[in-house]
Every structure is written in C-alpha cells, then in structure tokens.
Design an enzyme around this catalytic site. Structure first.
Site, mmCIF file in Angstrom:
data_model
loop_
_atom_site.group_PDB
_atom_site.id
_atom_site.type_symbol
_atom_site.label_atom_id
_atom_site.label_comp_id
_atom_site.label_asym_id
_atom_site.label_seq_id
_atom_site.Cartn_x
_atom_site.Cartn_y
_atom_site.Cartn_z
ATOM 1 N N HIS A 188 -6.229 -8.049 4.665
ATOM 2 C CA HIS A 188 -4.987 -7.931 5.433
ATOM 3 C C HIS A 188 -3.731 -8.027 4.583
ATOM 4 C CE1 HIS A 188 -5.960 -12.433 6.203
ATOM 5 N NE2 HIS A 188 -5.354 -12.295 5.055
ATOM 6 N N ASP A 231 -0.863 -9.755 -1.550
ATOM 7 C CA ASP A 231 -1.410 -10.701 -2.523
ATOM 8 C C ASP A 231 -1.302 -10.221 -3.964
ATOM 9 O OD1 ASP A 231 -2.226 -12.621 -0.649
ATOM 10 O OD2 ASP A 231 -4.031 -11.477 -0.183
#
Length: 458
Positions: free
Chosen positions: A182, A267
């Site tokens: 995600h 990330d």
C-alpha cells in the site's frame, strides 16, 4: 483515467487467507469484504497455526459480517492443505519469524556499529534472518497451491514482497503470483496536502517494491507537478514544522526529488522501506537536520501495532461487544479485495501491483526481477503497463541498492552459502570491514532460535 464499471456477475469464489491471525490485516480484509456485495456467497477460509489468534479473528469476522448483513461462508482451520482445496485466491500475510526475533537481531547489529538508514538487510524488517524463514514459508505455500489449487491466484502481501515475488516468479513461473503493497497510497496523502481532490488524481509510480517514484502526476487531466513545485517553495516548511519525523513528505523526500528528478513515494525513503539512502542518517545531528528519526518511527510502529492488536482481541473475545461499533465499517483503500473482485466479477480497474518484469515493464530492470507498476485488472487477469523510463540516477540506485543485494541474498539462500550471507552484509552501507560482516553473520546464526538457519547456511 480508467473508471470502474459495475460488476458483470456475482462471484462465488473461495478466498484462502494464510496467516489470518495477523489481526490488523484480517480486520481490514473483513471491512472491504463487507463492502463488496458482488462477492457475497463466497467462502473465506482462515488459516493460522496460532489457534487463539485464529479463533479471535474468526469470531471478529463472523460477527462483523452478521452485523452488516455480509453473506459469506466463513471457515477456520490450522490445516493449510485443507483450506487450499478449491481455492480461487490465496492471500499470504503470514510472518514466520516474529518481531521479537527481528529486534534481537537488531540489538546484535547495533553492538557491531549498524544504524538505521539504507540498511536494507540488517536494520530493517526485511533483515536476512527474517527473510530466510519467509522464503521457506513462501515456497512451501506456493508448492501446496500448485499441487492443490493450481489455477488459484496467489497474492503475496507478507514481506519481503520484492525478494519474495522475484524468488517465486523465477522458481515457479507457472504460478499466478501477484505482490501487493500500500505504499503507493502516499500519492493521496500528497494530494491532500496540496489541497487536491484525490478522486481526480492520475499517477504513475513505477519502480521496485519499497522503491517507487512518482513520474506522472495529474489532477483533472492537468500536470500537477507545478502545484507540487509551488508547494515546495511556499508551503513545505510550514508542513515540516508540524509533521512527525520521517514523514513521507519531509525534507529528505523533497531533497531527493530535487536531486534525482522524480518524487520518492511511500516507503521509498521512509523507515517502512529501510530509510534509504544512508547519507541522511550518518549521525543523530544529520538526522535532526533532515527531520529523520527512524528508530523513533519503529518504536511508534511497534507500539501502535501492539495497541491495535490488543484492541482487536479485546473486542473479538467479548461476545457482548458490537464489532461495527468499535470498528466502523469503511473502505480501507487496500487493493486485495478490489483485485479479487476485478478478476472474479470482471470489473476493470487500474491497480498498482508487483509482478515479474518479463515484458520489460520498467526499462532497465532485469526481466527476471520483480517490479511495481500500474496494471489493468479484469476477468482476463492482471496485465502490467509499460512505463516511461525512470531517471537515470534513480535507475542506477535501484540496480545498486535494491537489485544487487537481493540477487546476492537469493543466491545465498538457494546455495545455502554462509559465505554469500557475508557478501550480502558487505553490501550494507554501515559495514566497514569483512571482519565486521563475518562477526554479524556468526552472531546472528548463534542466536538460540536459529537452528534451522544454521543448518541451511553452511
């Protein structure tokens, strides 16, 4: 922009969840299933070796479905092979070696001089001593899938998605393997900070899992990069004065955007992806300059995770508690259920997916390696979309810092080579000598719970 169509049919499929005791994920899955009527009537088979966790998640899901009128046939078992019978979709969210092992390894590494910041196989949750057990699990699951339900789609959610999809894609090319993450949803965080309507956002963020870069960004069909650039000049400092350290839109991410020509999304440069690259983390003083605190980020992550799990189990184990009162049923934004619905009910969607680069979807990345790209998903399956070239510096860093270490790690795993584990640690930016790397590997292998890994790596 691809718009979603209404389902062409109502599916009756079987969804097998490996590692269903992962309570936070299972709650998210239950929310999205409850909000997907086209899948009502399907079977959800929960599997976990921890019976307390399994029973609690089963109770929570069953009561939630009853409360909102979501008609699913719910099963639970500790027998994975039984759960896989007739499965159409297999979700793997299991963690074979828990966070306690991860933290003990980190403590050993700290003593030897390792720091958070670009340490992707040591000071990260994809540490080599965690990945080993994950690889064993991934292979055992996919072999069962190919034996019991060979036509099923295998959805890899458990980390390491990057190395895991690469490993499985190479060794089991007949399997239908898709990795989901995600991190890409940070584009909507960016849109909200910029004051944009996320429903009008179109984007492309290709790369590798935990290393994706915003190369296309539109709002209402117009280029939105000028809006981003204006925010950087006029509004970023105010945001930085209020946001927590290691924010996805912090000064580190903006600096990388200015230097490399694409915006690091999700990330890519945050602790969740290993706090790449290392030079923003050479000391606490440097980290303060860039508003970075990966160690604090991880403390907060584990604390929030523990609190959330306790809350979930408190509600699950209290038969008088109404689940939907404690956890309002709202769409999570995860892609797992939308992907299942798209394939099972022929609902065309554009989703961000991890798969093998066999069609050179990301130019410059080896075709036998995993990539994360936009895809078209419908009743015909998952079809990756070829993207424009990554900026050359980004591609160079991808090959050096993501592809190369994973290649060494997978070769070490396949050959059972302790020497190649040392070579993997030699790629870490905090390794200063071969002796240091050898000491880390030996110290990790000597930990009392690593008997299986010691026997493997000779």
């Amino acid at each position: 922009m691809l718009t979603e169509a209404q389902p062409k049919l109502v599916a009756d499929v079987k969804i097998c969840v490996i590692g269903a005791g992962s309570a936070v994920f299972s709650l998210s899955l239950a929310m999205d299933l409850a909000l997907t009527p086209s899948l009502y009537g399907s079977t959800v088979s929960l599997v976990d070796i921890n019976e307390r966790r399994l029973n609690a998640v089963y109770a929570l899901m069953r009561r939630l479905f009853e409360e909102v009128g979501a008609r699913y046939k719910l099963e639970k078992t500790v027998d994975r092979k039984m759960a896989l019978r007739d499965a159409d979709f297999v979700i793997n969210t299991a963690l074979a070696a828990g966070h306690d092992r991860l933290k003990e390894g980190w403590a050993v590494a700290r003593e030897l001089g390792y720091r958070f910041g670009g340490s992707l196989h040591v000071m990260h949750d994809e540490a080599f001593w965690i990945n080993f057990y994950q690889f064993r699990l991934f292979e055992s699951v996919i072999e069962d899938v190919l034996s019991i339900c060979p036509d099923a789609w295998y959805l890899q959610l458990a980390n390491p998605v990057l190395a895991g999809v690469t490993l499985l894609g190479r060794k089991y090319p007949e399997a239908k393997v898709v990795g989901l993450c995600h991190g890409y949803r940070a584009v909507y965080y960016l849109a909200n900070i910029l004051g944009l309507d996320e429903r009008k956002v179109e984007f492309a963020a290709p790369g590798l899992n935990h290393f994706i870069w915003l190369t296309e960004f539109k709002h209402g069909g117009e280029d939105a990069f000028p809006i981003l650039n204006r925010w950087i000049e006029e509004g970023a400092r105010e945001h930085w004065s209020k946001c927590p350290p290691s924010d996805a839109l912090g000064p580190k991410a903006v600096d990388l955007y200015k230097r490399l020509g694409a915006f690091p999304l999700g990330d890519t440069c945050t602790p969740g992806g290993g706090s790449w690259p290392w030079w923003y983390h050479i000391s606490e003083e440097v980290e303060r300059k860039w508003r970075e605190d990966p160690e604090g980020w991880w403390r907060g992550y584990f604390s929030r995770l523990s609190e959330r799990v306790e809350e979930i189990f408190r509600v699950a184990e209290d038969p008088a508690a109404k689940v939907s009162d404690n956890f309002p049923v709202t769409a999570t934004g995860e892609q797992t259920v939308p992907l299942i619905e798209s394939i099972a009910c022929d609902v065309p969607r554009r989703l961000q997916v991890n798969l093998m680069n066999k069609d050179s979807l990301v130019p410059g990345i080896p075709q036998s390696f995993e990539v994360e790209v936009p895809t078209l998903v419908d009743g015909k399956g998952v079809r990756g979309l070829k993207v424009r070239n990554l900026p050359k510096p980004v591609l160079a860093y991808a090959l050096r810092d993501r592809v190369a270490p994973v290649e060494v790690e997978l070769e070490a795993y396949e050959r059972g080579s302790r020497e190649l584990l040392v070579e993997l640690v030699m790629t870490d930016p905090w390794t200063r000598s071969r002796e240091q790397a050898e000491q880390l590997v030996e110290s990790i292998l000597k930990l009392p719970f690593h008997d299986e890994m010691r026997r493997h790596y000779k």
